[in-house]
Design a protein around this motif. Structure first.
Motif, mmCIF file in Angstrom:
data_model
loop_
_atom_site.group_PDB
_atom_site.id
_atom_site.type_symbol
_atom_site.label_atom_id
_atom_site.label_comp_id
_atom_site.label_asym_id
_atom_site.label_seq_id
_atom_site.Cartn_x
_atom_site.Cartn_y
_atom_site.Cartn_z
ATOM 1 N N ARG A 187 -53.244 31.422 -21.258
ATOM 2 C CA ARG A 187 -52.718 32.421 -22.104
ATOM 3 C C ARG A 187 -51.802 32.314 -23.483
ATOM 4 O O ARG A 187 -52.043 32.302 -24.415
ATOM 5 C CB ARG A 187 -52.067 33.492 -21.421
ATOM 6 N N GLU A 188 -51.116 31.238 -23.130
ATOM 7 C CA GLU A 188 -50.157 30.584 -24.221
ATOM 8 C C GLU A 188 -50.993 29.816 -25.334
ATOM 9 O O GLU A 188 -50.825 29.963 -26.333
ATOM 10 C CB GLU A 188 -49.036 29.621 -23.656
ATOM 11 N N ALA A 189 -51.988 29.255 -24.850
ATOM 12 C CA ALA A 189 -52.793 28.280 -25.632
ATOM 13 C C ALA A 189 -53.810 29.280 -26.477
ATOM 14 O O ALA A 189 -53.912 28.975 -27.691
ATOM 15 C CB ALA A 189 -53.915 27.562 -24.813
ATOM 16 N N TRP A 190 -54.199 30.501 -25.904
ATOM 17 C CA TRP A 190 -54.911 31.533 -26.700
ATOM 18 C C TRP A 190 -54.206 32.335 -27.474
ATOM 19 O O TRP A 190 -54.366 32.347 -28.905
ATOM 20 C CB TRP A 190 -55.368 32.468 -25.638
ATOM 21 N N LEU A 191 -52.851 32.384 -27.267
ATOM 22 C CA LEU A 191 -52.040 33.152 -28.356
ATOM 23 C C LEU A 191 -51.423 32.035 -29.415
ATOM 24 O O LEU A 191 -51.626 32.677 -30.679
ATOM 25 C CB LEU A 191 -50.665 33.744 -27.504
ATOM 26 N N ASN A 192 -51.462 31.057 -29.097
ATOM 27 C CA ASN A 192 -51.173 30.010 -30.166
ATOM 28 C C ASN A 192 -52.191 29.917 -31.157
ATOM 29 O O ASN A 192 -52.174 29.748 -32.365
ATOM 30 C CB ASN A 192 -50.876 28.544 -29.603
ATOM 31 N N THR A 193 -53.577 29.765 -30.478
ATOM 32 C CA THR A 193 -54.985 29.793 -31.409
ATOM 33 C C THR A 193 -54.918 31.061 -32.379
ATOM 34 O O THR A 193 -55.326 30.880 -33.525
ATOM 35 C CB THR A 193 -55.915 29.690 -30.505
ATOM 36 N N LEU A 194 -54.595 32.313 -31.581
ATOM 37 C CA LEU A 194 -54.687 33.555 -32.442
ATOM 38 C C LEU A 194 -53.689 33.567 -33.624
ATOM 39 O O LEU A 194 -53.932 34.064 -34.710
ATOM 40 C CB LEU A 194 -54.676 34.658 -31.572
ATOM 41 N N VAL A 195 -52.658 32.900 -33.176
ATOM 42 C CA VAL A 195 -51.637 33.167 -34.408
ATOM 43 C C VAL A 195 -51.822 31.843 -35.529
ATOM 44 O O VAL A 195 -51.813 32.202 -36.602
ATOM 45 C CB VAL A 195 -50.073 32.546 -33.725
ATOM 46 N N THR A 196 -52.313 30.939 -35.114
ATOM 47 C CA THR A 196 -52.867 29.669 -36.059
ATOM 48 C C THR A 196 -54.250 30.365 -36.898
ATOM 49 O O THR A 196 -54.064 30.171 -38.110
ATOM 50 C CB THR A 196 -53.332 28.536 -35.312
ATOM 51 N N MET A 197 -54.743 31.392 -36.422
ATOM 52 C CA MET A 197 -56.027 31.652 -37.130
ATOM 53 C C MET A 197 -55.593 32.707 -37.986
ATOM 54 O O MET A 197 -56.125 32.703 -38.994
ATOM 55 C CB MET A 197 -57.119 32.418 -36.003
ATOM 56 N N GLU A 198 -54.634 33.615 -37.486
ATOM 57 C CA GLU A 198 -53.910 34.502 -38.320
ATOM 58 C C GLU A 198 -53.264 34.036 -39.873
ATOM 59 O O GLU A 198 -53.652 34.224 -40.853
ATOM 60 C CB GLU A 198 -52.979 35.390 -37.537
ATOM 61 N N VAL A 199 -52.572 32.898 -39.694
ATOM 62 C CA VAL A 199 -52.146 32.412 -40.741
ATOM 63 C C VAL A 199 -53.112 31.662 -41.715
ATOM 64 O O VAL A 199 -53.024 31.951 -42.713
ATOM 65 C CB VAL A 199 -50.987 31.140 -40.285
ATOM 66 N N CYS A 200 -54.119 31.113 -41.173
ATOM 67 C CA CYS A 200 -55.111 30.596 -42.042
ATOM 68 C C CYS A 200 -55.828 31.756 -42.604
ATOM 69 O O CYS A 200 -56.183 31.531 -43.827
ATOM 70 C CB CYS A 200 -56.073 29.984 -41.165
ATOM 71 N N PHE A 201 -56.157 32.813 -41.995
ATOM 72 C CA PHE A 201 -56.747 33.994 -42.535
ATOM 73 C C PHE A 201 -56.010 34.618 -43.850
ATOM 74 O O PHE A 201 -56.227 34.772 -44.867
ATOM 75 C CB PHE A 201 -57.232 35.101 -41.721
ATOM 76 N N TRP A 202 -54.573 34.775 -43.507
ATOM 77 C CA TRP A 202 -53.707 35.065 -44.660
ATOM 78 C C TRP A 202 -53.830 34.140 -45.804
ATOM 79 O O TRP A 202 -53.613 34.432 -46.797
ATOM 80 C CB TRP A 202 -52.395 35.517 -43.929
ATOM 81 N N PHE A 203 -53.777 32.938 -45.330
ATOM 82 C CA PHE A 203 -53.810 31.897 -46.679
ATOM 83 C C PHE A 203 -54.966 32.026 -47.217
ATOM 84 O O PHE A 203 -54.755 32.122 -48.563
ATOM 85 C CB PHE A 203 -53.526 30.451 -46.009
ATOM 86 N N TYR A 204 -56.061 32.236 -46.560
ATOM 87 C CA TYR A 204 -57.326 32.426 -47.566
ATOM 88 C C TYR A 204 -57.335 33.652 -48.333
ATOM 89 O O TYR A 204 -57.735 33.955 -49.401
ATOM 90 C CB TYR A 204 -58.597 32.653 -46.571
ATOM 91 N N VAL A 205 -56.748 34.816 -47.761
ATOM 92 C CA VAL A 205 -56.593 36.157 -48.383
ATOM 93 C C VAL A 205 -55.710 35.996 -49.795
ATOM 94 O O VAL A 205 -56.105 36.382 -50.754
ATOM 95 C CB VAL A 205 -56.199 37.284 -47.481
ATOM 96 N N GLY A 206 -54.708 35.089 -49.468
ATOM 97 C CA GLY A 206 -53.768 34.833 -50.765
ATOM 98 C C GLY A 206 -54.184 33.985 -51.648
ATOM 99 O O GLY A 206 -54.260 34.238 -52.852
ATOM 100 N N GLU A 207 -55.170 33.052 -51.278
ATOM 101 C CA GLU A 207 -56.095 32.299 -52.260
ATOM 102 C C GLU A 207 -56.927 33.091 -52.927
ATOM 103 O O GLU A 207 -57.391 33.154 -54.376
ATOM 104 C CB GLU A 207 -56.584 31.176 -51.741
ATOM 105 N N CYS A 208 -57.741 34.061 -52.184
ATOM 106 C CA CYS A 208 -58.619 34.948 -52.970
ATOM 107 C C CYS A 208 -57.893 36.014 -54.060
ATOM 108 O O CYS A 208 -58.461 36.003 -55.147
ATOM 109 C CB CYS A 208 -59.421 35.778 -51.969
ATOM 110 N N ILE A 209 -56.958 36.354 -53.732
ATOM 111 C CA ILE A 209 -56.126 37.289 -54.554
ATOM 112 C C ILE A 209 -55.689 36.372 -55.741
ATOM 113 O O ILE A 209 -55.633 36.737 -57.045
ATOM 114 C CB ILE A 209 -54.826 37.876 -53.871
ATOM 115 N N GLY A 210 -55.174 35.256 -55.557
ATOM 116 C CA GLY A 210 -54.455 34.414 -56.416
ATOM 117 C C GLY A 210 -55.831 33.922 -57.491
ATOM 118 O O GLY A 210 -55.314 33.959 -58.713
#
Length: 99
Positions: A67-90
């Motif tokens: 469960r902890e590994a899965w949550l860590n994976t989801l948080v990491t994916m969310e950070v990467c996705f928001w970075f990608y969205v910020g790059e697309c906006i920029g």
């Protein structure tokens, strides 16, 4: 025509009474969540980073639950996705930069 004006005004007042508490809740949470980090937050982040480095060195990260590994994976994916969205906006494009 006056009847339409009164209906529109009553509809706007009903919508406003429903939206007003939600706007208050949003502004309360926005003040807390969108504020820049304080000195206490920065020191907590520093301690957390030290803990992560220590756990990496001694190998205790291998003993986490699925469960902890899965949550860590989801948080990491969310950070990467928001970075990608910020790059697309920029860059104002989905793919590549204008040269």
């Amino acid at each position: 025509m006056a009847n339409v004006g009164s209906k529109v005004q009553s509809m706007i007042s009903r919508v406003w009474t429903q939206v007003k508490p939600k706007i208050g809740a949003f502004s309360k949470y926005a003040k807390d969540e969108l504020a820049p980090p304080t000195i206490g937050d920065i020191s907590a982040m520093r301690e957390s980073l030290k803990k992560i480095i220590k756990n990496t060195k001694n190998g205790s990260f291998k003993n986490i639950t699925v469960r902890e590994a899965w949550l860590n994976t989801l948080v990491t994916m969310e950070v990467c996705f928001w970075f990608y969205v910020g790059e697309c906006i920029g860059k104002r494009h989905l793919v590549g930069y204008k040269v």
